[in-house]
Write an enzyme that holds these catalytic residues in place. Structure first.
Site, mmCIF file in Angstrom:
data_model
loop_
_atom_site.group_PDB
_atom_site.id
_atom_site.type_symbol
_atom_site.label_atom_id
_atom_site.label_comp_id
_atom_site.label_asym_id
_atom_site.label_seq_id
_atom_site.Cartn_x
_atom_site.Cartn_y
_atom_site.Cartn_z
ATOM 1 N N CYS A 454 0.830 -1.206 0.000
ATOM 2 C CA CYS A 454 0.000 0.000 0.000
ATOM 3 C C CYS A 454 0.865 1.257 0.000
ATOM 4 C CB CYS A 454 -0.940 -0.003 1.198
ATOM 5 S SG CYS A 454 -0.106 -0.241 2.781
ATOM 6 N N HIS A 827 -1.011 0.919 7.585
ATOM 7 C CA HIS A 827 -1.567 0.929 6.232
ATOM 8 C C HIS A 827 -1.481 2.347 5.672
ATOM 9 C CE1 HIS A 827 -4.089 -0.172 2.867
ATOM 10 N NE2 HIS A 827 -4.965 0.764 3.163
#
Length: 996
Positions: A454, A827
Site C-alpha cells: 500500500c 496501512h
C-alpha cells in the site's frame, strides 16, 4: 351397558349431568362381566377415542379403555391384538377421508396393558416395522412427534439391527421436511416442542447405539448438500446436530473436508445451510459445528467456498443479533466469519450500513445480553478498523455509534486477528483479491495490493494525480533509454485507459523495488518515494537528454531557455533549490551552500517550544524567514537576508518580514493584515467555499503545516558538541545556521517526520499529533536583488520591498495518510485531486500585472480517496478531519502544486504549449495495443467468472426476506418478550420471521 353409555354421551344433557351418569357406568364396568359385554364396551370406547368430535367424548373413551385394561386384562389383550393394530396402522379408523389422527395415541395408551401378555413380543415386532414404514411416508411434525413419544415411552418398539440405522436416517429426512405453516406464536412453540421430541428420540438411540451416529450424520450431510431439492431442507435439522457428542467433531469435520467425492458446490450448499441454522432457537453447540466446518475448509484451503459463503451469509448472521434467544450463537459465528476474512474488506463493509441501527437497538434493550454483545461487537469492529484502515468516509458513522464502548488495545487486536486467520501464508490468498464488478463510479482505477504494498500504491496514485507530471510521462516517446520511466509510463497508461476496476503494479514494483526493502513487509512510503524519484532522475541523466525527446516530439518551442531544457523531468516537476547559510558568531563570517531537493522533511518542534510566542516561529498567518539584525560591518552580509531575533521597528519598510501563509479570508469591513502582502480575500457572503478558511488554520495551541515549515526555516544554534569549524577563525566556534529556499519546485513534496527513534524501547515510534493542513500555502522564495524589479512580470508573485523574497502560492493536491503507530506496520492510503491551471496565464495589460486574487480558487475541484483497489469520491473536509475521527490515521506526505508565477513561467508556458499541440497525451502504438488486448482479455475473464459465479450462487441456499430483520421501523415498540426482537429495540417482527 354400551348402549346406555352411548345414549348418555350422545344426549343433549349438560356435561355435568352426563358426567354423573357416565361415572355410574364406569363404576359398573369394574365389576365382572361376560366377554361379549366387554368387547362391546371396548369397541364403543375405541370409537369414542378415535372418532369423537369433542374433547369430552375422547376423554370418556380414554377413561373407559383404561378401566377395562385394568379390570378386564384378558378381554383387553384379546381385543388389542396384532391383526387389529395392523389394521389401525395401515388402514386407519373411521370413514374414508376422515381417518382418525389419534391412532398412535390409542396404541400408546393400550400398550401399557399388554406389556406382560404373551402377545407383547408380536405387537413389538409389528410396531418396529410399522413405525419405520410410517417414518418413510414423511408424516407431519405432529404425527412424527407422536411416534417419537411412543418409542421413547416404549423403546421395545424401536427398530433394531439394520432397520435401526435406516430408521435414524429416515427420521433425519423426515425432520428435513418439517415446516411450520403458522405465524402464531402459540403454534410455533408447539412446533418447536414437536421437533424437540423427534430429535430427542435420535439422541436416545445414539446413546444406546453409538454406531448409528456417523451414518446418521452422513445422511444429514447428504440432505443439506443436495442441489436437487426443490425446497430447502428445514432449519429444524439444527436440532439434530446439538446431540452429536463434541468429541466426534474433529473426526467428522476431517472426514468431510478430505472427502474427494464431495464437490465444491455440495460443500458450499451444506455450509450455507448450516449457517442458516443460527436462526434455530433450540440448538446447542450449533455455532461450534459451523465454526469447526469453516476452520476445516480453511485447513484444506477451500478459500473459494469460504469467500462465497461468507459474503452471501454474513448479513443474515448479523441480523440475528437482534434476537436474545439466538444472539450468543450468532455472535460467535459472526466473530469467526469476520476475523477470518482478512484478505479483503468486503465482508466487513457489507455490515457497515446495519451496524449503527443494531447498536442503537441493543443500547435500547438494556439487558445483560445486550450489554455483553455490544462490548464484543465493539471489539470486533475495532479489529476490522485496524485490519482494513483507509475508509474514513465509510467508518465515521460506525465510529460514532460505538464511540462510548470500550476499545481493545493493539495486542488484543493482533491476537484475535492472528488466532483466526484462514492461513498465515498471505500468498495463498493472492488469487482472492476483492472482487470489483465494475470500475469505480469515480472513473478512476485502483491498484492491487501485492502484499503490504500500500505504501507504493499510495505514492503511485499521488504521482498519477499530479497531472503535469502524468502528461509528461505519457508523452515520452519510444526508445527513450529509460526502462524504469517506461514502466511508469505503461502503468500510468493503464491507470488512464484500462477497463479493469483495479490493475496489478507487479511489474513496476519489481523494477522500482529498493534493494534493502524486505519482501512482504510494510515499508516507509517516503523512503520509497525518495528512492523512486532519485532512480528516475539518475536514469534520465545517463540516457537521452529530455531536450532531445522534447525537440523530436515538438513538445516545446525552440525559443524556450536551454538551461531549463537541460533539466531532467524529475528536476522540472519536483526539483527545488535551497541555500544553507552558516554564520560564525565570533567573526560573523558567512558561508553558504546551495543544494537541490525533491522534498522537504519537516521535523516536529519540541513539545516545550511555544508555537505562538516570541520564538523565531511565526504565527500561522506569518510563517517565514525573519531578518536578523545586520552586523556592524554590513558589507559582510550584503544581500543576505538573515533572520532577526528581535521585532522589526514599526514603520521601517526595509525590515518588514516576508511571510509564508495559509490562505485565509478577510471579513467585510475588517482591516487587512498589513503584513499579508497580496493575500487573497474573498467576500464571505458571496463565496460558498469561504468556510475552508477556518479549516486551513490551526486551532490555538495546535500545529499546522506552516508551523512545521517555519520551524524548518528558523535558525539553528550550533553550540557545544555541534560547534561549527570556521575557516576564517580556523577553529570550532558557536554559529547559527539557517535555510532559505531559492527555487520553488513545481510540485512541492512535504514529508512530516512522524517517526522517531525511542532509545527506551529501541524502536521507532510515531508522533500522532494532528496537523492542520492548509488547502493553499504561501512559500517564501529568496530572489537575487537584480531580480526583484522583475518579480511580478507574470503577475502571480508578490515581493516585500527590498527584502529579496517573494511568496509563491501552492495548492494542495495529494495527502498520503499513514494509519497505525509504527512505520513497520499499519496501512497507507491517499487523498488526491487533480490541480490544473483553470485560467491560462495572461500577459500583463499595459505593463500592470494581473493581481493574484483574480485567479479563481479551486476549492470545488473533486477530491478522491485511493485505498488500494478501492477508489471513492471524497472531500477536503474528510482530509481535514480524518485524524479527529481516527487518531492513528495521520497525514504523512503532502503534495502541493505551484500556481503559475514568475518562478514557474517557463514550465507553465511549456505545459500550456504542449497542451495546445497535443491535447490529451497520445500513446505509442505498442502501448495502445497492449491496453486494447488487456481490455478484451478482461471482458473475457468477466464472462467466464460470471458463469462460474452463477454456478456457485445458484447452489447457495436461499435466505428470503432476511433483511427485514434490519429494516424494521425502529420506532415500533409493539414487540416484547424473548420470542421477538428485544422489547422496544427491534421492531414488530414475529418469532416466525426469526426461526424460518
Amino acid at each position: 351397558m354400551d348402549k346406555i353409555l352411548e345414549a348418555v354421551v350422545m344426549s343433549s344433557y349438560p356435561n355435568n349431568v352426563k358426567q354423573g351418569l357416565v361415572r355410574r357406568v364406569i363404576e359398573a364396568s369394574k365389576q365382572p362381566m361376560d366377554s361379549e359385554q366387554c368387547w362391546s364396551m371396548l369397541e364403543l370406547s375405541t370409537k369414542l377415542y378415535l372418532t369423537g368430535d369433542t374433547k369430552y367424548k375422547r376423554e370418556i373413551g380414554k377413561e373407559v379403555l383404561e378401566v377395562y385394561g385394568h379390570y378386564h386384562p384378558e378381554e383387553f389383550e384379546e381385543f388389542f391384538n396384532v391383526r387389529f393394530l395392523l389394521s389401525l396402522l395401515q388402514e386407519g379408523y373411521g370413514p374414508l377421508g376422515k381417518r382418525s389422527h389419534y391412532v398412535l395415541d390409542y396404541i400408546q395408551l393400550g400398550l401399557q396393558f399388554v406389556l406382560e401378555s404373551p402377545s407383547a413380543n408380536s405387537i413389538f415386532s409389528l410396531l418396529r416395522i410399522e413405525v419405520l414404514r410410517k417414518i418413510c411416508e414423511r408424516p407431519s411434525p405432529k404425527q412424527c412427534a407422536k411416534i417419537s413419544k411412543l418409542l421413547t415411552q416404549h423403546p421395545q418398539c424401536i427398530p433394531t439391527g439394520k432397520h435401526q440405522l435406516l430408521f435414524c436416517q429416515q427420521l433425519i429426512r423426515c425432520i428435513g421436511h418439517f415446516q411450520c405453516v403458522s405465524e402464531e406464536e402459540e403454534q410455533i412453540m408447539e412446533f418447536l416442542e414437536q421437533v424437540n421430541k423427534v430429535s430427542g428420540l435420535l439422541q436416545r438411540i445414539w446413546r444406546t447405539q453409538t454406531s448409528t451416529i456417523l451414518p446418521s450424520l452422513k445422511e444429514l450431510f447428504t440432505i443439506i448438500s443436495s442441489t436437487e431439492e426443490q425446497e430447502a431442507p428445514s432449519n429444524a435439522l439444527a436440532s439434530v446436530v446439538q446431540f452429536v457428542p463434541l468429541e466426534l467433531m474433529d473426526g467428522v469435520i476431517r472426514n468431510l473436508t478430505n472427502d474427494d467425492s464431495i464437490t465444491d458446490v455440495q460443500m458450499m450448499m451444506a455450509i450455507g445451510r448450516m449457517i442458516d441454522w443460527v436462526s434455530w432457537p433450540l440448538g446447542k453447540n450449533i455455532d461450534k459445528w459451523i465454526i469447526a466446518l469453516l476452520k476445516g475448509l480453511a485447513a484444506v484451503k477451500k478459500f473459494s467456498i469460504l469467500i462465497e459463503v461468507t459474503l452471501s451469509k454474513i448479513e443474515k448472521v448479523f441480523s440475528k443479533l437482534l434476537y436474545p434467544i439466538v444472539r450468543e450463537g450468532a455472535l460467535s459465528v459472526l466473530q469467526y466469519m469476520l476475523l477470518s476474512f482478512q484478505h479483503s474488506h468486503e465482508a466487513f463493509h457489507l455490515l457497515l450500513p446495519h451496524i449503527p441501527r443494531l447498536v442503537a437497538s441493543l443500547k435500547k434493550e438494556d439487558s445483560n445480553s445486550a450489554t455483553s454483545s455490544l462490548e464484543q461487537l465493539a471489539e470486533l469492529i475495532h479489529c476490522m478498523f485496524f485490519r482494513f484502515s483507509g475508509f474514513p468516509d465509510l467508518y465515521e458513522p460506525v465510529l460514532e455509534a460505538v464511540k462510548a464502548l470500550p476499545i481493545p488495545n493493539e495486542d488484543r487486536i493482533k491476537h484475535l486477528l492472528g488466532q483466526n486467520a484462514w492461513t498465515s501464508q498471505k500468498n495463498e490468498l493472492a488469487y482472492f483479491y476483492p472482487r470489483l464488478a465494475s470500475k469505480s463510479e469515480t472513473g478512476k482505477i485502483g491498484l492491487i495490493n501485492l502484499g503490504n504494498t500500500c505504501y507504493m500504491n499510495s505514492i503511485i496514485q499521488s504521482l498519477f494525480m499530479a497531472s503535469d507530471f502524468r502528461h509528461s510521462v505519457l508523452n515520452l516517446t519510444e526508445g527513450n533509454s529509460q526502462p524504469l520511466m517506461t514502466k511508469l509510463q505503461w502503468l500510468f497508461a493503464f491507470l488512464e485507459h484500462s477497463q479493469r476496476p483495479a490493475i496489478s503494479p507487479e511489474s513496476f514494483l519489481s523494477a522500482s523495488w529498493p534493494p534493502w526493502f524486505t519482501p512482504g513487509a510494510q515499508q516507509d512510503c517516503s523512503e520509497y518515494l525518495k528512492y523512486l524519484l532519485d532512480r528516475l532522475h539518475e536514469e534520465e541523466k545517463t540516457g537521452k537528454r529530455i531536450y532531445q525527446k522534447l525537440k523530436e516530439s515538438s513538445f516545446m518551442s525552440q525559443a524556450v531557455d536551454h538551461q531549463y531544457l537541460n533539466k531532467t523531468l524529475i528536476e522540472k516537476m519536483f526539483g527545488g533549490k535551497m541555500m544553507t547559510k552558516i554564520r560564525c558568531l565570533k567573526c560573523l563570517n558567512v558561508s553558504s551552500r546551495e543544494e537541490a531537493f525533491t522534498d522537504l522533511s519537516l521535523a516536529f518542534p519540541p513539545s516545550d517550544r511555544n508555537m505562538h510566542g516570541s520564538t523565531p516561529i511565526l504565527p500561522v498567518e506569518e510563517i517565514g524567514p525573519q531578518f536578523i539584525e545586520p552586523p556592524e560591518n554590513a558589507g559582510q552580509l550584503a544581500g543576505s537576508p538573515w533572520i532577526r531575533r528581535k521585532a522589526p521597528k514599526a514603520g521601517d519598510p526595509a525590515t518588514l518580514p516576508m511571510l509564508v501563509e495559509t490562505l485565509h479570508f478577510q471579513e467585510p469591513g475588517k482591516a487587512a493584515n498589513p503584513l499579508s502582502g497580496n493575500d487573497i480575500s474573498v467576500d464571505i457572503a458571496k463565496d460558498p467555499f469561504s468556510a475552508f478558511g477556518e479549516q486551513a488554520c490551526a486551532p490555538k495551541d495546535s500545529r499546522s503545516v506552516p508551523d512545521l515549515i517555519n520551524y524548518f526555516l528558523s535558525p539553528e544554534r550550533l553550540t557545544a558538541e555541534n560547534k561549527y569549524h570556521c575557516e576564517k577563525c580556523a577553529s570550532l566556534q558557536d554559529a547559527e545556521k539557517v535555510a532559505e529556499l531559492t527555487e520553488g519546485p513545481h510540485y512541492l513534496i512535504l514529508t512530516l517526520l512522524r517517526f522517531s527513534f525511542d532509545p527506551r524501547t529501541m524502536k521507532r515510534k510515531k508522533i500522532l499529533d494532528n496537523i492542520s493542513i492548509p488547502v493553499v500555502l504561501k512559500l517564501p522564495i529568496l530572489v537575487a536583488p537584480e531580480e526583484t524589479e522583475e518579480v511580478c512580470q507574470c503577475g502571480k508573485d508578490s515581493a516585500a520591498p527590498g527584502s529579496g523574497f517573494m511568496s509563491v502560492l501552492y495548492d494542495l493536491c495529494s495527502v498520503v495518510v499513514h494509519s497505525g503507530i509504527s512505520s513497520e506496520s499499519g496501512h497507507y492510503y491517499c487523498y488526491s485531486r487533480e490541480c490544473t491551471d483553470t485560467v491560462p496565464p495572461e500577459q500583463p495589460r499595459d505593463g500592470v500585472p494581473k493581481p493574484a486574487s483574480d485567479k479563481q480558487l479551486d476549492f470545488e475541484i473533486q477530491w478522491y480517496l485511493f485505498n488500494d483497489t478501492r477508489v471513492s469520491f471524497s472531500s477536503f473536509e474528510s482530509v481535514s478531519n480524518v485524524t479527529s475521527f481516527f487518531p492513528k490515521d495521520t497525514a504523512y506526505v503532502l503534495f502541493y502544486r505551484q500556481r503559475p508565477g514568475r518562478q514557474s513561467c517557463l514550465l507553465h508556458e511549456a505545459l500550456a504549449e504542449a497542451g495546445r499541440l497535443h491535447g490529451e497525451p497520445s500513446l505509442h502504438k505498442d502501448l495502445m495495443e497492449a491496453i486494447s488486448k488487456d481490455n478484451i482479455l478482461y471482458l473475457q475473464e468477466q464472462e467466464k467468472e460470471a458463469r462460474n459465479r452463477a454456478a456457485y450462487i445458484s447452489a447457495l441456499p436461499k435466505s428470503p426476506l432476511w433483511w427485514k430483520d434490519l429494516d424494521r421501523d425502529k420506532d415500533d415498540d409493539s414487540s416484547s418478550g424473548g420470542c421477538s426482537p428485544a422489547a422496544g429495540g427491534g421492531g414488530s417482527g414475529s418469532f416466525h420471521g426469526l426461526v424460518f
